[in-house]
Write an enzyme that holds these catalytic residues in place. Structure first.
Site, PDB file in Angstrom:
ATOM      1  N   GLY A 146       0.693  -1.342   0.004  1.00 37.69           N
ATOM      2  CA  GLY A 146       0.098   0.208   0.178  1.00 37.69           C
ATOM      3  C   GLY A 146       0.977   1.280   0.459  1.00 37.69           C
ATOM      4  O   GLY A 146       1.710   1.373   0.091  1.00 37.69           O
ATOM      5  N   PRO A 147       0.028   2.281   0.142  1.00 30.76           N
ATOM      6  CA  PRO A 147       1.095   4.054   0.137  1.00 30.76           C
ATOM      7  C   PRO A 147       1.658   3.915   1.060  1.00 30.76           C
ATOM      8  O   PRO A 147       1.557   3.590   2.067  1.00 30.76           O
ATOM      9  CB  PRO A 147       0.137   4.770  -0.653  1.00 30.76           C
ATOM     10  N   SER A 148       3.200   4.934   0.867  1.00 36.32           N
ATOM     11  CA  SER A 148       3.577   5.196   2.006  1.00 36.32           C
ATOM     12  C   SER A 148       2.684   5.334   3.766  1.00 36.32           C
ATOM     13  O   SER A 148       1.583   6.680   2.546  1.00 36.32           O
ATOM     14  CB  SER A 148       4.871   5.818   2.303  1.00 36.32           C
ATOM     15  N   GLY A 149       2.442   5.305   4.550  1.00 34.92           N
ATOM     16  CA  GLY A 149       2.208   6.745   5.580  1.00 34.92           C
ATOM     17  C   GLY A 149       0.476   5.648   5.763  1.00 34.92           C
ATOM     18  O   GLY A 149      -0.026   6.562   6.067  1.00 34.92           O
ATOM     19  N   GLY A 150       0.362   4.633   5.208  1.00 30.97           N
ATOM     20  CA  GLY A 150      -1.239   4.140   5.111  1.00 30.97           C
ATOM     21  C   GLY A 150      -1.211   3.847   6.542  1.00 30.97           C
ATOM     22  O   GLY A 150      -2.630   3.126   6.504  1.00 30.97           O
ATOM     23  N   GLY A 151      -0.169   3.400   6.847  1.00 31.93           N
ATOM     24  CA  GLY A 151      -0.169   2.408   9.017  1.00 31.93           C
ATOM     25  C   GLY A 151       0.258   1.689   8.385  1.00 31.93           C
ATOM     26  O   GLY A 151       0.248   0.371   9.724  1.00 31.93           O
ATOM     27  N   LYS A 152       1.402   0.659   7.669  1.00 33.65           N
ATOM     28  CA  LYS A 152       1.921  -0.331   7.505  1.00 33.65           C
ATOM     29  C   LYS A 152       2.212  -0.494   9.085  1.00 33.65           C
ATOM     30  O   LYS A 152       2.658  -1.620   9.643  1.00 33.65           O
ATOM     31  CB  LYS A 152       2.687  -0.854   6.518  1.00 33.65           C
ATOM     32  N   THR A 153       3.834  -0.447   9.170  1.00 34.70           N
ATOM     33  CA  THR A 153       4.220  -0.100   9.786  1.00 34.70           C
ATOM     34  C   THR A 153       3.801   0.262  11.422  1.00 34.70           C
ATOM     35  O   THR A 153       4.406  -0.476  12.534  1.00 34.70           O
ATOM     36  CB  THR A 153       5.565   1.325  10.213  1.00 34.70           C
TER      37      THR A 153
ATOM     38  N   GLU B 204      10.542  -4.023   5.333  1.00 34.59           N
ATOM     39  CA  GLU B 204      10.848  -3.344   4.550  1.00 34.59           C
ATOM     40  C   GLU B 204      12.899  -3.610   4.641  1.00 34.59           C
ATOM     41  O   GLU B 204      13.879  -2.813   4.689  1.00 34.59           O
ATOM     42  CB  GLU B 204      11.153  -1.876   4.406  1.00 34.59           C
TER      43      GLU B 204
END
Length: 579
Positions: free
Chosen positions: A372-379, A504
């Protein structure tokens, strides 16, 4: 931790000290020795009076001279014992306070460190506890013995000559009237100075910790300006403090000289009139100094007391913060159990929602990828699984057990985490491989070489002259990114985690290092439940399940083929990267 504007009283300071393990015997002996030293000191002027009143070479009394000599020697010896014991008490108390703060800090929630710089926190552990130590070790003994000395001297002076004592006591109200407003001003300045010192310490630590970023950004001039601004603030506050001291010292000197001259003048008249002996006047002056010297230290004591009260407020603020785990919880083996996230929502510090109603599950041995896009909440999802943060709503469970019902230590011991940065501690490769393991000193070198071999790290470690004992530098700066990643993977092999999380893990590596690290990661993933964050879809196309997250919400779950067919944004990502 919010700053309190109201002034802190003495009660929190005393309560904090009472919670620590104070060496009571050493404290009692030290205070008793101080008392004896003070009492012996009170005897000396009386002996001197007798010596002066009967002064002549013919009438010199050997026992009297011996008595004075013995009094001086006993006073010196006992005073030395007192200083040593009270200093030991102060050092023990502060060591205990630092132990409590350190044990507390390393168990605080991650959110605290998101909001406070490490330098500021270091200042609390070192500088604020140092202020408390200075008060206990250096100033409190002088204050306690000074009180005894003043009370004893005044009682003896009243007995010797109450009229002369009355003349001397007229200076007390004047001194108090001057010292109280100056003391309040000093307290305010001292608190500001402590705050500014913590802020400056944090800035220095941050700048030096990111020295490569600073230099690569040619930000020397910017940081020099910021540093000089901080130094000037400290200088300004230091000069304000110096002004108060510059007022206190001359005023005390003026009061002392006025009292001494008055006593000498008035006493001289009484000696001339035969109302007082010369020895009594000399004794009176000696007792006067036993009152004046402690009073001169009182101003400093009350200044340090104000500093200690401010430091106590900050120390207690840290000690009262909630810990990650408030009560003991049972351990649990999570092997072969399904990980579930159900309706998870989260916001940092009650701000804008970062995750909303996130749900998915990972079966044992499955590879679950997040895209998904950066800043989406994955981390952030990873942070919640690691229990760095608590969700606002929803639940994470393993099998049928919510993870917050399992001890944090047991949970994290069974999770392997390989991040993009591959954080390392200063020390040796061996220490980094075994970091956090309870039996780290007993792990044989053969086992360390085995996991290094599995992580494709053996060759470059053996190429170092010191092998496993090679120093890696602060945060591992002496190693390349690929080398750090492979050591992180070897560390994960050594811990043998049930769940593996990779954020990552190859994003910042060159193509050669990425190939080697990817091989090591593939070997590490075998037979484990694996959660992977990756921007490059080529690394996750074979995942059992891909969870697509955008703007904090799960907008698609499926295999690469399923999402390519059903999810327009994922299909767009795939077309950009894979064709």
């Amino acid at each position: 931790m919010k700053k309190k504007n109201k002034e802190t009283g003495l009660k929190p300071f005393i309560s904090l000290l009472l919670t620590l393990k104070i060496p009571k015997l050493a404290l009692a002996i030290g205070l008793l020795a101080s008392l004896i030293t003070t009492l012996v000191g009170l005897v000396v002027p009386l002996l001197t009076k007798n010596l002066v009143d009967g002064f002549s070479f013919d009438s010199l009394s050997a026992p009297l001279i011996a008595g004075i000599g013995v009094a001086f020697i006993v006073q010196a010896i006992i005073n030395g014992i007192s200083i040593y014991l009270l200093s030991m008490v102060g050092q023990r108390v502060v060591a205990g306070l630092r132990e409590r703060m350190w044990a507390q800090l390393i168990r605080l929630r991650v959110g605290y460190f998101d909001q406070h710089s490490s330098g500021e926190t270091v200042s609390r552990v070192v500088n604020d506890t140092g202020v408390v130590r200075n008060l206990i070790t250096d100033h409190f003994p002088s204050f306690a013995t000074g009180i005894i000395s003043i009370i004893g001297a005044v009682i003896i002076l009243v007995i010797l000559d109450w009229k002369m004592t009355l003349v001397m006591m007229l200076a007390v109200p004047l001194t108090i009237a001057v010292m109280i407003p100056l003391g309040r001003q000093m307290a305010k300045i001292s608190r500001n100075l402590q705050d500014e010192t913590a802020h400056f310490t944090g800035h220095v630590q941050q700048t030096l910790g990111e020295i490569r970023l600073m230099k690569s950004s040619t930000a020397e001039d910017t940081e020099e300006t910021r540093g000089i601004q901080g130094i000037h603030k400290l200088f300004t506050l230091g000069m304000k403090e110096a002004k108060i001291y510059a007022l206190i010292a001359p005023l005390m000197y003026l009061v002392v000289m006025v009292v001494i001259v008055s006593i000498i003048g008035y006493g001289g008249i009484r000696v001339a009139n035969g109302e007082m002996s010369t020895g009594s006047l000399v004794a009176f002056l000696l007792y006067l100094f036993q009152i004046i010297v402690p009073m001169a230290t009182f101003a400093r004591f009350f200044t340090e007391l104000q500093k200690a009260k401010g430091a106590t407020e900050r120390i207690i603020g840290i000690l009262e913060l909630p810990l990650e785990e408030q009560q003991q919880k049972p351990d649990m083996d999570i092997a072969g159990k399904t990980l579930r996230l159900d309706g998870l929502s989260f916001a940092y510090d009650k701000g804008e929602t970062v995750l909303e109603n996130v749900s998915f599950e990972a079966q044992p041995g499955e590879m679950i990828a997040f895209a998904g896009p950066s800043g989406g909440g994955k981390t952030t999802v990873f942070g919640l699984i690691e229990r760095f943060y608590e969700p606002l709503s929803g639940e994470i469970s393993i099998g049928n057990t919510p993870i917050d019902e399992i001890s944090i230590a047991s949970w994290r011991d069974q999770i392997g985490y390989v991040s993009q940065e591959s954080a390392m501690m200063g020390g040796t490769i061996r220490e980094n491989l075994t970091y956090g393991l309870p039996d780290s000193r007993t792990i044989p070198a053969e086992e360390l070489w085995r996991v290094a071999r599995m992580a494709y790290a053996e060759d470059f470690i053996r190429a170092f002259a010191d092998g496993l004992d090679t120093e890696v530098g602060e945060r591992g700066v002496k190693l390349s990114g690929g080398q750090r990643q492979r050591i992180a993977i070897a560390r994960a092999f050594l811990r043998d985690p049930k769940i593996l999380m990779m954020d990552e893990a190859t994003a910042s590596l060159d193509s050669q290092s990425e190939g080697i690290v990817q091989q090591a990661l593939s070997r590490l993933m075998e037979g484990r439940t694996t959660l992977v964050i990756a921007h490059r879809l080529s690394t996750i196309v074979d995942a059992d399940k891909i969870v697509f997250i955008e703007k904090g919400c799960v907008t698609g779950i499926g295999t690469h083929r399923q999402l390519t067919a059903s999810h327009s944004l994922y299909r767009e990502f795939a077309e950009q990267q894979l064709t």
